[in-house]
Design a protein around this motif. Structure first.
Motif, PDB file in Angstrom:
ATOM      1  N   GLN A  53       0.851  -1.300   0.017  1.00 49.10           N
ATOM      2  CA  GLN A  53       0.005  -0.004  -0.092  1.00 49.10           C
ATOM      3  C   GLN A  53       0.850   1.292  -0.064  1.00 49.10           C
ATOM      4  O   GLN A  53       2.058   1.409   0.678  1.00 49.10           O
ATOM      5  CB  GLN A  53      -0.816  -0.012   1.342  1.00 49.10           C
ATOM      6  CG  GLN A  53      -1.918  -0.997   1.493  1.00 49.10           C
ATOM      7  CD  GLN A  53      -2.937  -0.883   0.263  1.00 49.10           C
ATOM      8  OE1 GLN A  53      -3.448   0.055  -0.137  1.00 49.10           O
ATOM      9  NE2 GLN A  53      -3.268  -2.114  -0.258  1.00 49.10           N
ATOM     10  N   PRO A  54       0.567   2.343  -0.865  1.00 50.59           N
ATOM     11  CA  PRO A  54       1.307   3.312  -0.732  1.00 50.59           C
ATOM     12  C   PRO A  54       1.004   4.266   0.778  1.00 50.59           C
ATOM     13  O   PRO A  54       0.121   3.994   1.337  1.00 50.59           O
ATOM     14  CB  PRO A  54       0.662   4.540  -1.943  1.00 50.59           C
ATOM     15  CG  PRO A  54      -0.811   3.633  -2.344  1.00 50.59           C
ATOM     16  CD  PRO A  54      -0.720   2.154  -1.593  1.00 50.59           C
ATOM     17  N   LEU A  55       2.093   5.207   1.066  1.00 51.62           N
ATOM     18  CA  LEU A  55       1.909   5.681   2.188  1.00 51.62           C
ATOM     19  C   LEU A  55       1.321   7.309   1.859  1.00 51.62           C
ATOM     20  O   LEU A  55       1.878   7.856   0.983  1.00 51.62           O
ATOM     21  CB  LEU A  55       3.211   5.933   2.839  1.00 51.62           C
ATOM     22  CG  LEU A  55       3.251   6.416   4.112  1.00 51.62           C
ATOM     23  CD1 LEU A  55       2.445   5.779   5.241  1.00 51.62           C
ATOM     24  CD2 LEU A  55       4.731   6.639   4.537  1.00 51.62           C
ATOM     25  N   HIS A  56       0.226   7.686   2.572  1.00 49.66           N
ATOM     26  CA  HIS A  56      -0.350   8.915   2.137  1.00 49.66           C
ATOM     27  C   HIS A  56      -0.038  10.089   3.142  1.00 49.66           C
ATOM     28  O   HIS A  56      -0.399   9.762   4.362  1.00 49.66           O
ATOM     29  CB  HIS A  56      -1.883   8.813   2.038  1.00 49.66           C
ATOM     30  CG  HIS A  56      -2.342   7.968   0.923  1.00 49.66           C
ATOM     31  ND1 HIS A  56      -2.207   8.306  -0.635  1.00 49.66           N
ATOM     32  CD2 HIS A  56      -2.844   6.740   0.689  1.00 49.66           C
ATOM     33  CE1 HIS A  56      -2.777   7.333  -1.180  1.00 49.66           C
ATOM     34  NE2 HIS A  56      -3.056   6.353  -0.445  1.00 49.66           N
ATOM     35  N   LEU A  57       0.688  10.863   3.108  1.00 50.70           N
ATOM     36  CA  LEU A  57       1.164  12.002   4.235  1.00 50.70           C
ATOM     37  C   LEU A  57       0.371  13.117   3.971  1.00 50.70           C
ATOM     38  O   LEU A  57       0.032  13.487   2.753  1.00 50.70           O
ATOM     39  CB  LEU A  57       2.768  12.530   3.814  1.00 50.70           C
ATOM     40  CG  LEU A  57       3.748  11.247   3.651  1.00 50.70           C
ATOM     41  CD1 LEU A  57       5.269  11.677   3.385  1.00 50.70           C
ATOM     42  CD2 LEU A  57       3.755  10.608   5.052  1.00 50.70           C
ATOM     43  N   THR A  58       0.007  13.577   5.100  1.00 45.93           N
ATOM     44  CA  THR A  58      -0.938  14.576   5.103  1.00 45.93           C
ATOM     45  C   THR A  58      -0.088  15.865   5.491  1.00 45.93           C
ATOM     46  O   THR A  58      -0.353  17.179   5.526  1.00 45.93           O
ATOM     47  CB  THR A  58      -2.104  14.769   5.951  1.00 45.93           C
ATOM     48  OG1 THR A  58      -1.835  13.958   7.460  1.00 45.93           O
ATOM     49  CG2 THR A  58      -2.949  13.454   5.636  1.00 45.93           C
ATOM     50  N   SER A  59       1.092  15.950   6.137  1.00 41.68           N
ATOM     51  CA  SER A  59       2.031  16.899   6.395  1.00 41.68           C
ATOM     52  C   SER A  59       3.327  16.115   6.575  1.00 41.68           C
ATOM     53  O   SER A  59       3.518  14.991   6.431  1.00 41.68           O
ATOM     54  CB  SER A  59       1.653  17.085   7.828  1.00 41.68           C
ATOM     55  OG  SER A  59       1.994  16.412   9.021  1.00 41.68           O
ATOM     56  N   LEU A  60       4.360  17.109   6.837  1.00 38.55           N
ATOM     57  CA  LEU A  60       5.820  16.653   6.835  1.00 38.55           C
ATOM     58  C   LEU A  60       6.292  16.613   8.150  1.00 38.55           C
ATOM     59  O   LEU A  60       7.395  16.480   8.398  1.00 38.55           O
ATOM     60  CB  LEU A  60       6.624  17.411   5.744  1.00 38.55           C
ATOM     61  CG  LEU A  60       6.174  17.376   4.076  1.00 38.55           C
ATOM     62  CD1 LEU A  60       7.033  18.321   3.517  1.00 38.55           C
ATOM     63  CD2 LEU A  60       6.345  15.952   3.789  1.00 38.55           C
ATOM     64  N   SER A  61       5.381  16.426   9.202  1.00 44.76           N
ATOM     65  CA  SER A  61       5.832  16.566  10.319  1.00 44.76           C
ATOM     66  C   SER A  61       6.041  14.951  10.905  1.00 44.76           C
ATOM     67  O   SER A  61       6.281  14.983  12.117  1.00 44.76           O
ATOM     68  CB  SER A  61       5.169  17.284  11.205  1.00 44.76           C
ATOM     69  OG  SER A  61       3.342  16.601  11.238  1.00 44.76           O
ATOM     70  N   GLY A  62       5.659  14.319  10.159  1.00 44.97           N
ATOM     71  CA  GLY A  62       5.460  12.637  10.690  1.00 44.97           C
ATOM     72  C   GLY A  62       4.293  12.062  10.865  1.00 44.97           C
ATOM     73  O   GLY A  62       4.092  11.048  11.027  1.00 44.97           O
ATOM     74  N   GLU A  63       3.242  12.921  10.904  1.00 45.08           N
ATOM     75  CA  GLU A  63       1.844  12.375  10.768  1.00 45.08           C
ATOM     76  C   GLU A  63       1.470  11.611   9.482  1.00 45.08           C
ATOM     77  O   GLU A  63       1.795  11.903   8.210  1.00 45.08           O
ATOM     78  CB  GLU A  63       0.726  13.416  10.917  1.00 45.08           C
ATOM     79  CG  GLU A  63       0.947  14.117  12.149  1.00 45.08           C
ATOM     80  CD  GLU A  63       0.079  15.266  12.288  1.00 45.08           C
ATOM     81  OE1 GLU A  63      -0.940  15.372  11.639  1.00 45.08           O
ATOM     82  OE2 GLU A  63       0.461  16.475  12.893  1.00 45.08           O
ATOM     83  N   VAL A  64       0.700  10.412   9.557  1.00 48.00           N
ATOM     84  CA  VAL A  64       0.568   9.787   8.486  1.00 48.00           C
ATOM     85  C   VAL A  64      -1.078   9.553   8.515  1.00 48.00           C
ATOM     86  O   VAL A  64      -1.665   9.293   9.593  1.00 48.00           O
ATOM     87  CB  VAL A  64       1.124   8.197   8.401  1.00 48.00           C
ATOM     88  CG1 VAL A  64       0.785   7.462   7.275  1.00 48.00           C
ATOM     89  CG2 VAL A  64       2.732   8.263   8.370  1.00 48.00           C
TER      90      VAL A  64
END
Length: 64
Positions: A53-64
């Motif tokens: 599965q791809p990883l969908h990042l909503t921010s670049l602060s480490g939250e997934v």
């Protein structure tokens, strides 16, 4: 949206918007501001060869 409207929303000159549109690369915060000014939301999808599965990042602060 025309460049003039986008420039006003970003509080920059129209010529700067034109220059941004021609760039081959830009910083993510700049791209995010540009996308949000157009009414969108920037997302980042990361794929790894060993992950199904791809990883969908909503921010670049480490939250997934």
């Amino acid at each position: 949206m025309v460049q003039k409207d986008l420039a006003e929303h970003l509080n920059i000159q129209q010529a700067s918007v034109s220059k941004m549109e021609c760039q081959t690369d830009m910083y993510l915060p700049t791209l995010r501001n540009f996308v949000e000014a157009c009414g969108g939301c920037l997302g980042l999808t990361v794929t790894f060869p060993d992950q199904k599965q791809p990883l969908h990042l909503t921010s670049l602060s480490g939250e997934v």
